[in-house]
Design an enzyme around this catalytic site. Structure first.
Site, PDB file in Angstrom:
ATOM      1  N   GLN A  60       0.801  -1.228   0.000  1.00 28.05           N
ATOM      2  CA  GLN A  60       0.000   0.000   0.000  1.00 28.05           C
ATOM      3  C   GLN A  60       0.835   1.280   0.000  1.00 28.05           C
ATOM      4  O   GLN A  60       0.468   2.255  -0.633  1.00 28.05           O
ATOM      5  CB  GLN A  60      -0.911  -0.011   1.229  1.00 28.05           C
ATOM      6  N   GLU A  76      -3.251   9.455  -1.000  1.00 26.57           N
ATOM      7  CA  GLU A  76      -2.416  10.166  -0.036  1.00 26.57           C
ATOM      8  C   GLU A  76      -1.357  11.034  -0.690  1.00 26.57           C
ATOM      9  O   GLU A  76      -0.428  11.507  -0.040  1.00 26.57           O
ATOM     10  CB  GLU A  76      -1.785   9.164   0.937  1.00 26.57           C
ATOM     11  N   ASP A  98       4.509   0.158   4.227  1.00 34.19           N
ATOM     12  CA  ASP A  98       3.234  -0.287   4.804  1.00 34.19           C
ATOM     13  C   ASP A  98       2.595  -1.240   3.809  1.00 34.19           C
ATOM     14  O   ASP A  98       1.854  -0.815   2.923  1.00 34.19           O
ATOM     15  CB  ASP A  98       2.303   0.892   5.085  1.00 34.19           C
ATOM     16  N   LYS A 131      -3.947   6.285  15.378  1.00 34.72           N
ATOM     17  CA  LYS A 131      -4.972   6.937  14.552  1.00 34.72           C
ATOM     18  C   LYS A 131      -6.146   7.281  15.459  1.00 34.72           C
ATOM     19  O   LYS A 131      -6.808   6.380  15.986  1.00 34.72           O
ATOM     20  CB  LYS A 131      -5.434   6.005  13.429  1.00 34.72           C
TER      21      LYS A 131
END
Length: 427
Positions: free
Chosen positions: A163, A205, A242, A337
């Site tokens: 990712q 992102e 990640d 998070k």
């Protein structure tokens, strides 16, 4: 007085064009705090629940009117008139008001919006920056950014199974110097990809999403861009991954659709260990699936002393899961998070537990973001030394970097940059 006189919830849009929650908290003395809630694309099965309307006639069911109604009604009725400085007490009331283990009745998005706006309002009332209000006099460490410059997996429409591929300017002396380093590498990578005939579209992102065949191909491009930009891989700039392995863990195996390969649990752990030895990779997040405890233990035993192993889906910012993982010897770091757990108080508790166990903590955004920059302040407030907030494009990502630049300027000579010491694996 810091008594709460009004709470206003509203439906706004996030960086993907999906509805999310924004909250204003107004205090008796005229102070006001505002917070907007992010959302994730690759979400852990154990996260707190983001309440959606499921009304297919609006936003394909993704509306958040139910959460907004809860804020403007039930939540305000419960905490209106209370002292905004009683953060922990109010967060406890919100958790109790919801009454579920995963905040599914009122929604973690409703509860978090109120919790964060409350902290901002209290800080405003005291005429303090948020990082100082939350972190006290010791809050002064600017985090090393994990800059996600190549996107794959569910964050992009390309064959790359992992990712996120990130750069970390560990050799910089200041945050602003590290940010400049990242920006220069980002623009160099764009030119190199273009020269090689790859597209330079960006993912959720802000990183590039080229059609590359494997993780190694992506890492090779990044290594080349680091050198071309005038930096030394490993010394000036380290790499982080990640894989978001839960997304491709099927029936006990890791299925790499892009590469056309399937790896067993042991093969997955050894594959990651080899990548970490072949490249200057200092951090791997979610290298194994969220409930693959066997794989996590194997990976931790293999490279946990030399590489930061970050649990995101594994821990979901939850102290119960974190305590379990610490007890089993899984990972050595936690991704933080705020919307995975749903209140500021619980978020800070997870950071504290990690520190006490000798784990590092990485403050993180979500793929669906807004212009809200709260996590920048929280990174400094907790002195965690690392932040993950996307690439060097898209204003929803730049908002966090720009806030950190402001904080660095405000702190002046007091400011410290996390640098290499922020990662225990490098210290």
């Amino acid at each position: 007085m810091t008594a709460i006189v009004d709470i206003i919830g509203r439906e706004i849009l996030d960086s993907r064009g999906n509805p999310t929650v924004e909250v204003d908290v107004a205090l008796e003395d005229g102070a006001m705090g505002r917070a907007a809630v992010p959302s994730g694309a690759s979400t852990g099965a154990h996260e707190a629940v983001e309440l959606r309307d499921d009304d297919q006639t609006r936003y394909f069911g993704k509306g958040v009117r139910k959460a907004v109604d809860a804020i403007n009604g039930e939540i305000f009725d419960a905490i209106g008139g209370m002292d905004a400085e009683q953060q922990a007490q109010i967060d406890e009331i919100l958790i109790g008001l919801d009454g579920t283990a995963n905040k599914s009745r009122l929604g973690a998005n409703a509860i978090l919006g109120v919790s964060l706006a409350l902290a901002r309002a209290a800080a405003d009332s005291l005429d303090m920056p948020l990082y100082r209000y939350v972190g006290g006099v010791s809050a002064r460490t600017l985090p090393v950014p994990m800059m996600n410059i190549v996107n794959g997996g569910v964050h992009a429409d390309n064959p790359i199974d992992f990712q996120e591929f990130m750069i970390m300017p560990v050799g910089a002396k200041t945050f602003s110097e590290g940010l400049r380093c990242g920006s220069e590498i980002f623009h160099t990578l764009r030119a190199e990809l273009k020269k090689a005939g790859h597209n330079t579209n960006v993912g959720d992102e802000g990183g590039f999403a080229p059609n590359l065949p494997s993780a190694s191909a992506a890492l090779d491009f990044i290594m080349g861009a680091i050198v071309k930009a005038g930096y030394k891989p490993g010394d000036d700039v380290a790499l982080a991954l990640d894989p978001a392995a839960s997304e491709f863990f099927k029936d006990g195996k890791y299925v790499y659709a892009g590469e056309g390969k399937t790896r067993s649990i042991e093969e997955q752990a050894r594959y990651l260990a080899k990548l970490a030895s072949d490249y200057p990779i200092v951090s791997i997040e979610d290298g194994m699936a969220e409930d693959d405890f066997e794989g996590w233990k194997l990976l931790t035993d293999l490279i946990g002393k030399s590489c930061q192993l970050v649990g995101d889906d594994l821990f979901v910012t939850n102290v119960t899961r974190l305590a379990d993982g610490i007890g089993k010897g899984l990972a050595n770091s936690i991704l933080i998070k705020v919307n995975q757990i749903g209140t500021l108080t619980e978020t800070l508790a997870a950071v504290e537990m990690a520190y006490k166990a000798g784990y590092t903590a990485v403050m993180s955004h979500r793929s669906g973001e807004t212009e809200d920059s709260t996590i920048a302040d929280l990174a400094v407030a907790t002195n965690c030394g690392q932040i993950k907030t996307g690439s060097l494009s898209r204003s929803d990502r730049a908002a966090k970097y720009n806030q950190l630049l402001r904080i660095e300027q405000q702190l002046g000579a007091q400011a410290r940059y996390g640098g290499r010491a922020a990662l225990k694996a490098l210290a």
